[in-house]
Motif scaffolding. Structure first.
Motif, PDB file in Angstrom:
ATOM      1  N   SER A  91       0.840  -1.209   0.000  1.00 61.12           N
ATOM      2  CA  SER A  91       0.000   0.000   0.000  1.00 61.12           C
ATOM      3  C   SER A  91       0.865   1.246   0.000  1.00 61.12           C
ATOM      4  O   SER A  91       0.568   2.214  -0.706  1.00 61.12           O
ATOM      5  CB  SER A  91      -0.901   0.022   1.235  1.00 61.12           C
ATOM      6  OG  SER A  91      -1.868  -0.976   1.129  1.00 61.12           O
ATOM      7  N   ARG A  93      -5.642  -3.645  -5.193  1.00 64.76           N
ATOM      8  CA  ARG A  93      -4.731  -3.141  -4.149  1.00 64.76           C
ATOM      9  C   ARG A  93      -5.024  -1.681  -3.838  1.00 64.76           C
ATOM     10  O   ARG A  93      -4.951  -1.242  -2.695  1.00 64.76           O
ATOM     11  CB  ARG A  93      -3.283  -3.274  -4.629  1.00 64.76           C
ATOM     12  CG  ARG A  93      -2.768  -4.695  -4.559  1.00 64.76           C
ATOM     13  CD  ARG A  93      -1.266  -4.659  -4.789  1.00 64.76           C
ATOM     14  NE  ARG A  93      -0.844  -5.743  -5.644  1.00 64.76           N
ATOM     15  CZ  ARG A  93       0.252  -5.709  -6.405  1.00 64.76           C
ATOM     16  NH1 ARG A  93       0.992  -4.630  -6.443  1.00 64.76           N
ATOM     17  NH2 ARG A  93       0.598  -6.742  -7.127  1.00 64.76           N
ATOM     18  N   ARG A 123      -7.900  -1.311  -1.553  1.00 69.09           N
ATOM     19  CA  ARG A 123      -7.537  -1.595  -0.148  1.00 69.09           C
ATOM     20  C   ARG A 123      -6.741  -0.432   0.458  1.00 69.09           C
ATOM     21  O   ARG A 123      -6.932  -0.063   1.608  1.00 69.09           O
ATOM     22  CB  ARG A 123      -6.714  -2.883  -0.061  1.00 69.09           C
ATOM     23  CG  ARG A 123      -7.561  -4.144  -0.070  1.00 69.09           C
ATOM     24  CD  ARG A 123      -6.744  -5.349   0.388  1.00 69.09           C
ATOM     25  NE  ARG A 123      -5.602  -5.628  -0.487  1.00 69.09           N
ATOM     26  CZ  ARG A 123      -5.668  -6.405  -1.579  1.00 69.09           C
ATOM     27  NH1 ARG A 123      -6.810  -6.956  -1.933  1.00 69.09           N
ATOM     28  NH2 ARG A 123      -4.603  -6.623  -2.322  1.00 69.09           N
TER      29      ARG A 123
END
Lengths: 182, 133
Positions: A118, B48, B51
Motif C-alpha cells: 500500500s 490493491r 484496499r
C-alpha cells in the motif's frame, strides 16, 4: 433532510445553514485532500482553506447542473495544486528526495503501516498527474460512478472511463520502474 | 480483445470492488486467454488500490474547531454585510431629506417672489381716466 438547493440558498445569508453544508461535506473533502497530500497536518490546513474559501464565495455560487460537491472538489483541487507548486518551489532537494521525505512523513501509509504494498502504491499514485490521482481517489474512496466523477471534473462519462483505464496502465508502469511486480 | 473491452472490464471491476463483489469479474478474466495477463495485472493493481485508499476521517477536534471558526467567520460576514447595507440606507435617507429640503426651499422662494411681484403690481398708480369732455 433539507433539499440541497434550499440549503445552499439559505447558506448565502445564514451561518447555521453553512454549518450544515460543512457537516455534509467535510469528511469527503478531507479524504480527498488527505490522499492528494499524504499528511494529516497538511490535509487539515487545506481542508480548512477549502471551507473558508467556499464561505467567502458562496453568495456568488450558482447551480449549473453540477452538484455542490463538484464546486467544493474544484476548490480543493485548485488549492492542492497550488500547495504542490509552492512546496516544489520551496524545496531545494531533488524530486526523488522530496518523494522520499513525503513517504517518511505521517501519511496515508499510517493506515496500513505494515503494508509495504500500500505504501509503495500510494507513493506511486502521487507521482501521477493530478487528474489521474483525482479519478482514482474519487472512484475508490468516495465510491462515485464515472458519471458522478465526470460532473465533478467537468468531463464526460466516457472520458472518465478511459482516464481510469489509462491511470491503471500508468500506475503499472510506475510500479515496474520502482521494481515492484504489478 | 480490444483496448475498449479492457477498459470496459477494468471499469466493471472497479464498480464490483466498490460493491464488494469482485468475484464475478475474476471468472470473466479467466475466460479471456489472449488478454488475461494484461487484465490480470490491471485488476490486481485496482484491487490493491481499493484496499490502500480506505476512507480516512478527520480528527474530531479538528472538525469541531473548524466548524466553530467557520460559524464565527460567517457571523462576521453577516454583520459586515448588515452594516454596509445600513450605511448605504442611511446615505440614501440623507439624500432623500436633501431633496425634500431643497424642493421646499425652491418652492418657498418662488412663492415669495410671486408675492413681491403681486404687491408691486397692486401699488402701481392706475392710468388717468381719459375724459371725453
Amino acid at each position: 433532510m433539507e433539499a440541497e438547493e434550499q440549503l445552499i440558498e439559505r447558506a448565502k445569508r445564514d451561518a447555521g445553514a453553512f454549518g450544515e453544508l460543512y457537516e455534509r461535506y467535510v469528511d469527503r473533502i478531507y479524504n480527498y485532500v488527505y490522499y492528494r497530500v499524504g499528511a494529516h497536518a497538511d490535509a487539515e490546513d487545506l481542508t480548512a482553506r477549502v471551507f473558508y474559501r467556499a464561505l467567502g464565495h458562496i453568495r456568488a455560487y450558482r447551480q449549473r447542473g453540477a452538484p455542490f460537491a463538484a464546486w467544493l472538489y474544484r476548490i480543493a483541487h485548485n488549492l492542492v495544486a497550488n500547495w504542490h507548486r509552492d512546496r516544489a518551489r520551496r524545496r531545494e532537494v531533488s524530486l526523488e528526495d522530496a518523494m522520499e521525505v513525503a513517504e517518511k512523513r505521517e501519511g496515508p501509509e499510517r493506515v496500513a503501516e505494515r503494508n509495504e504494498t500500500s505504501r509503495v502504491l500510494l507513493a506511486a499514485l502521487r507521482t501521477l498527474p493530478a487528474e489521474r490521482q483525482q479519478v482514482v481517489i474519487l472512484k475508490f474512496t468516495e465510491e462515485l460512478s464515472n458519471a458522478e466523477i465526470g460532473k465533478i471534473m467537468g468531463r464526460s462519462e466516457g472520458a472518465i472511463k478511459s482516464l481510469y483505464h489509462r491511470t491503471l496502465i500508468a500506475l503499472r508502469a510506475e510500479l515496474i520502474k520502482r521494481g515492484v511486480s504489478a | 480483445m480490444s483496448a475498449k473491452t479492457i477498459s470496459d472490464v477494468v471499469n466493471l471491476q472497479a464498480d464490483q470492488l466498490n460493491a464488494g463483489t469482485p468475484a464475478a469479474i475474476e471468472a470473466l478474466i479467466r475466460a479471456t486467454p489472449p488478454e488475461r495477463a494484461e487484465l490480470s495485472a490491471l485488476t490486481q493493481i485496482a484491487a490493491r488500490l481499493k484496499r490502500a485508499l480506505a476512507p480516512i476521517l478527520p480528527a474530531a477536534f479538528f472538525r469541531a474547531r473548524l466548524r466553530d471558526g467557520l460559524t464565527l467567520a460567517a457571523h462576521h460576514q453577516e454583520t459586515h454585510r448588515t452594516m454596509v447595507a445600513a450605511r448605504a440606507g442611511k446615505s440614501r435617507g440623507a439624500w432623500q431629506w436633501g431633496w425634500l429640503i431643497g424642493a421646499a426651499a425652491i418652492g418657498s422662494t418662488a412663492g415669495l417672489i410671486a408675492m413681491i411681484l403681486r404687491a408691486r403690481q397692486s401699488r402701481k398708480p392706475s392710468p388717468p381716466a381719459i375724459s371725453r369732455l
